[in-house]
Scaffold this motif. Structure first.
Motif, PDB file in Angstrom:
ATOM      1  N   VAL A   1       1.029  -1.028   0.068  1.00  0.00           N
ATOM      2  CA  VAL A   1       0.123  -0.001  -0.001  1.00  0.00           C
ATOM      3  C   VAL A   1       0.859   1.242   0.035  1.00  0.00           C
ATOM      4  N   ALA A   2       0.650   2.084  -0.746  1.00  0.00           N
ATOM      5  CA  ALA A   2       1.083   3.537  -0.964  1.00  0.00           C
ATOM      6  C   ALA A   2       0.434   4.524  -0.124  1.00  0.00           C
ATOM      7  N   TYR A   3       0.949   5.608   0.551  1.00  0.00           N
ATOM      8  CA  TYR A   3       0.561   6.856   1.123  1.00  0.00           C
ATOM      9  C   TYR A   3       1.250   7.920   0.249  1.00  0.00           C
ATOM     10  N   VAL A   4       0.460   8.636  -0.696  1.00  0.00           N
ATOM     11  CA  VAL A   4       1.131   9.720  -1.485  1.00  0.00           C
ATOM     12  C   VAL A   4       0.293  11.142  -1.125  1.00  0.00           C
ATOM     13  N   LEU A   5       1.176  11.994  -0.952  1.00  0.00           N
ATOM     14  CA  LEU A   5       0.401  13.469  -0.825  1.00  0.00           C
ATOM     15  C   LEU A   5       0.351  13.990  -2.133  1.00  0.00           C
ATOM     16  N   LEU A   6      -0.824  14.908  -2.481  1.00  0.00           N
ATOM     17  CA  LEU A   6      -0.923  15.389  -3.780  1.00  0.00           C
ATOM     18  C   LEU A   6      -1.621  16.767  -3.495  1.00  0.00           C
ATOM     19  N   CYS A   7      -1.288  17.866  -4.343  1.00  0.00           N
ATOM     20  CA  CYS A   7      -1.801  19.138  -4.053  1.00  0.00           C
ATOM     21  C   CYS A   7      -2.758  19.228  -5.254  1.00  0.00           C
ATOM     22  N   GLY A   8      -3.492  20.372  -5.153  1.00  0.00           N
ATOM     23  CA  GLY A   8      -4.586  20.837  -5.943  1.00  0.00           C
ATOM     24  C   GLY A   8      -3.961  20.917  -7.457  1.00  0.00           C
ATOM     25  N   SER A   9      -2.666  21.842  -7.502  1.00  0.00           N
ATOM     26  CA  SER A   9      -2.064  21.912  -8.802  1.00  0.00           C
ATOM     27  C   SER A   9      -1.611  20.797  -9.763  1.00  0.00           C
ATOM     28  N   ASN A  10      -1.708  19.424  -8.842  1.00  0.00           N
ATOM     29  CA  ASN A  10      -1.390  18.451  -9.356  1.00  0.00           C
ATOM     30  C   ASN A  10      -2.265  17.713 -10.339  1.00  0.00           C
ATOM     31  N   LYS A  11      -3.544  18.375 -10.230  1.00  0.00           N
ATOM     32  CA  LYS A  11      -4.718  17.686 -10.809  1.00  0.00           C
ATOM     33  C   LYS A  11      -5.140  16.249 -10.149  1.00  0.00           C
ATOM     34  N   PRO A  12      -5.499  16.181  -9.142  1.00  0.00           N
ATOM     35  CA  PRO A  12      -5.516  14.604  -8.434  1.00  0.00           C
ATOM     36  C   PRO A  12      -6.499  14.375  -8.928  1.00  0.00           C
ATOM     37  N   THR A  13      -7.786  14.710  -9.405  1.00  0.00           N
ATOM     38  CA  THR A  13      -8.986  13.962  -9.988  1.00  0.00           C
ATOM     39  C   THR A  13      -8.487  13.218 -11.314  1.00  0.00           C
TER      40      THR A  13
END
Length: 232
Positions: free
Chosen positions: A185-197
């Motif tokens: 399992v991976a836990y990865v942080l994303l911000c809004g600029s990364n286009k998470p959707t």
């Protein structure tokens, strides 16, 4: 609330200091403890935990300090990598100050998971360089680079994410199948600029389960941060 490791020895001129993104990951792992305990029961082999881009070492040190409340077991094997050798030194120091430094195998100066055997990682934690920038800094020392320029380049590796802030994270996602174990399992942080959707849709199309398990909210114009659990 679980105590936070001491990072007072960190030099902010050479190593990424703990910030809101770091603390969000600590909070997320704490809130996801029931999942981790169920995923890695005491009857299963010792989990191997890899943090990519350790920086100050606060996340790895937090896991080492609180293996029992997080995983309901105390036999973890922890390993970290960072392209910045100074950050690796800082990580080793941070973990040495924890109650359970014996759980930590060490921090390696490396490009992501390059020294890690395939399918060996059970839990991958990544607080990536997520800020959109014109380019990602070079990993290796450049010809004619002064000591100050080298320190600046190494520190920039912690936040400069290239196009959409995703160039480094995209490399990690493309290799998850090879890096993670069958129970990984991976836990990865994303911000809004990364286009998470869009990012999450692409991962789900490849058969990954993606659950948002942590979020910072939006305060005072600071961009929203999310932590995603990616697994199968």
């Amino acid at each position: 609330m679980l105590p936070t490791p001491d990072t007072s020895h960190i030099d902010p001129l050479t190593t990424y200091e703990p910030s809101s993104d770091s603390f969000l990951i600590l909070d997320t792992l704490t809130s996801d403890a029931a999942f981790l305990a169920a995923r890695f029961p005491l009857t299963s082999p010792t989990p191997v935990v890899l943090e990519l881009g350790t920086g100050s070492g606060i996340i790895t040190a937090f896991i080492a300090s609180h293996s029992l409340p997080l995983f309901n077991r105390s036999d973890l094997l922890l390993l970290g990598t960072d392209a910045n050798s100074l950050a690796c030194n800082a990580t080793n120091k941070t973990v040495s100050l924890t109650p359970q430094p014996h759980l930590f195998l060490g921090a390696l100066t490396a490009d992501l998971f390059s020294p890690i055997r395939a399918h060996a990682v059970d839990v991958l934690v990544f607080n990536p360089p997520y800020v959109p920038t014109p380019e990602v800094p070079e990993l290796l020392k450049q010809e004619g680079e002064t000591p100050w320029e080298e320190e600046s380049r190494l520190l920039a590796l912690a936040y400069a994410g290239g196009e959409d802030g995703m160039e480094v994270t995209r490399r990690v996602f493309q290799s998850l199948e090879e890096v993670l174990s069958s129970r990984g399992v991976a836990y990865v942080l994303l911000c809004g600029s990364n286009k998470p959707t869009e990012v999450v849709a692409g991962l789900e199309k490849e058969g990954w389960r993606c659950d948002k398990v942590g979020e910072s909210g939006r305060r005072g114009g600071i961009e929203k941060l999310d932590v995603w659990r990616i697994w199968r």
